[in-house]
Design an enzyme around this catalytic site. Sequence first.
Site, PDB file in Angstrom:
ATOM      1  N   ASP A  66       0.813  -1.215   0.000  1.00 54.66           N
ATOM      2  CA  ASP A  66       0.000   0.000   0.000  1.00 54.66           C
ATOM      3  C   ASP A  66       0.850   1.271   0.000  1.00 54.66           C
ATOM      4  O   ASP A  66       2.067   1.226   0.215  1.00 54.66           O
ATOM      5  CB  ASP A  66      -0.970   0.002   1.194  1.00 54.66           C
ATOM      6  N   ASN A 135      -8.195  -2.500  13.712  1.00 45.37           N
ATOM      7  CA  ASN A 135      -9.559  -2.866  13.299  1.00 45.37           C
ATOM      8  C   ASN A 135      -9.581  -4.105  12.402  1.00 45.37           C
ATOM      9  O   ASN A 135     -10.600  -4.414  11.802  1.00 45.37           O
ATOM     10  CB  ASN A 135     -10.221  -1.684  12.574  1.00 45.37           C
ATOM     11  N   HIS A 137      -7.652  -4.551   9.672  1.00 50.23           N
ATOM     12  CA  HIS A 137      -7.283  -4.354   8.262  1.00 50.23           C
ATOM     13  C   HIS A 137      -5.987  -5.083   7.922  1.00 50.23           C
ATOM     14  O   HIS A 137      -5.097  -5.231   8.770  1.00 50.23           O
ATOM     15  CB  HIS A 137      -7.228  -2.865   7.879  1.00 50.23           C
ATOM     16  N   GLU A 142      -9.824  -1.881   4.707  1.00 46.18           N
ATOM     17  CA  GLU A 142     -10.538  -1.603   5.942  1.00 46.18           C
ATOM     18  C   GLU A 142     -11.767  -2.516   6.060  1.00 46.18           C
ATOM     19  O   GLU A 142     -12.189  -3.129   5.070  1.00 46.18           O
ATOM     20  CB  GLU A 142     -10.986  -0.133   5.949  1.00 46.18           C
TER      21      GLU A 142
HETATM   22  C1  F6R Z   1       1.308  -1.468   6.061  1.00 54.04           C
HETATM   23  C2  F6R Z   1       0.049  -2.196   6.156  1.00 54.04           C
HETATM   24  C3  F6R Z   1      -0.784  -2.136   7.375  1.00 54.04           C
HETATM   25  C4  F6R Z   1       0.003  -2.377   8.666  1.00 54.04           C
HETATM   26  C5  F6R Z   1      -0.914  -2.271   9.875  1.00 54.04           C
HETATM   27  C6  F6R Z   1      -0.159  -2.452  11.160  1.00 54.04           C
HETATM   28  O1  F6R Z   1       1.916  -1.685   4.811  1.00 54.04           O
HETATM   29  O2  F6R Z   1      -0.291  -2.827   5.222  1.00 54.04           O
HETATM   30  O3  F6R Z   1      -1.807  -3.102   7.281  1.00 54.04           O
HETATM   31  O4  F6R Z   1       0.599  -3.635   8.615  1.00 54.04           O
HETATM   32  O5  F6R Z   1      -1.557  -1.033   9.860  1.00 54.04           O
HETATM   33  O6  F6R Z   1       0.741  -1.391  11.318  1.00 54.04           O
HETATM   34  P1  F6R Z   1       1.799  -1.383  12.507  1.00 54.04           P
HETATM   35  O7  F6R Z   1       2.748  -2.493  12.214  1.00 54.04           O
HETATM   36  O8  F6R Z   1       2.450  -0.035  12.421  1.00 54.04           O
HETATM   37  O9  F6R Z   1       1.041  -1.610  13.764  1.00 54.04           O
END
Ligand code: F6R
Length: 249
Positions: A66, A135, A137, A142
């Site tokens: 992403d 959440n 994701h 989402e």
């Molecule tokens: C990032 C991504 C997100 C993160 C998630 C957890 O490329 O795809 O799904 O893996 O938001 O983020 P952290 O590791 O910062 O808690």
Amino acid sequence: MFLVFKDPQAVAQFVSERLVQLIKDKPEAILGLATGSTMEPVYERFCQDAKAQGLDVSKITSFNLDEYIGLSSEHPQSYHYYMNKFLFDHLDFAKHQTFVPDGTPEDVELHCEQYSQKIADYGGIDLQLLGVGGNGHIGFNEPGTPFESRTHVIDLSDQTRIDNGRFFDSMDEVPKRAITMGMKDIMEAKQILFIATGPNKAQVVADLYASDYDEQMPASMLKKHPDTLFIIDEKAAAQLPPDAYQVMV
Ligand code: F6R
């Protein structure tokens, strides 16, 4: 079944070993990569191990999950910047084979379509790393994102913006939209390593365990994936019932 390791460093060691082994077996492997705090120790450990073992990563192709819409690749909070900082700049990756969605494309719909197509053209992802949002994701898919989705633009939820606000100077600077690889693109990866560490992930891990296969809990899609390992640390396992996990030493 969750695999529980002592701490983020033990998780990173395990994941790094899997990455190194894959690349030894298949030097031209296609990797699916994630960003975020969870991945920082993973990339740090992988860089150490790769250097110590003289691993050749120059034939690797990678696709990131992403990118924020509106952030150029030079922006310090962009995922392009993150990947260079934590991984690509440390090893001999062929930069032209490291793909991250473009946060400032001329035609965003076309860019999304081409991103999924390019993954397919390369033969699909051999190993996908995934973190998880509070959440549920995965990527920036989402809750409510269709399991059949391909790369697309997503409105970030308030919770995700608040969670990721820690990386920005003010909430006003946190992008409202992102491009994310779709759920189906992720599901088509041959192998997936789902990783969650720390006390902030204990609730979502418990929610994931309790969830049915349900688009409101995006990570629950992985329950139907044939080769996903759910790798967590003790703090992230804190709210799981004992029969939900296996302790790894
Ligand atoms: C990032 C991504 C997100 C993160 C998630 C957890 O490329 O795809 O799904 O893996 O938001 O983020 P952290 O590791 O910062 O808690």
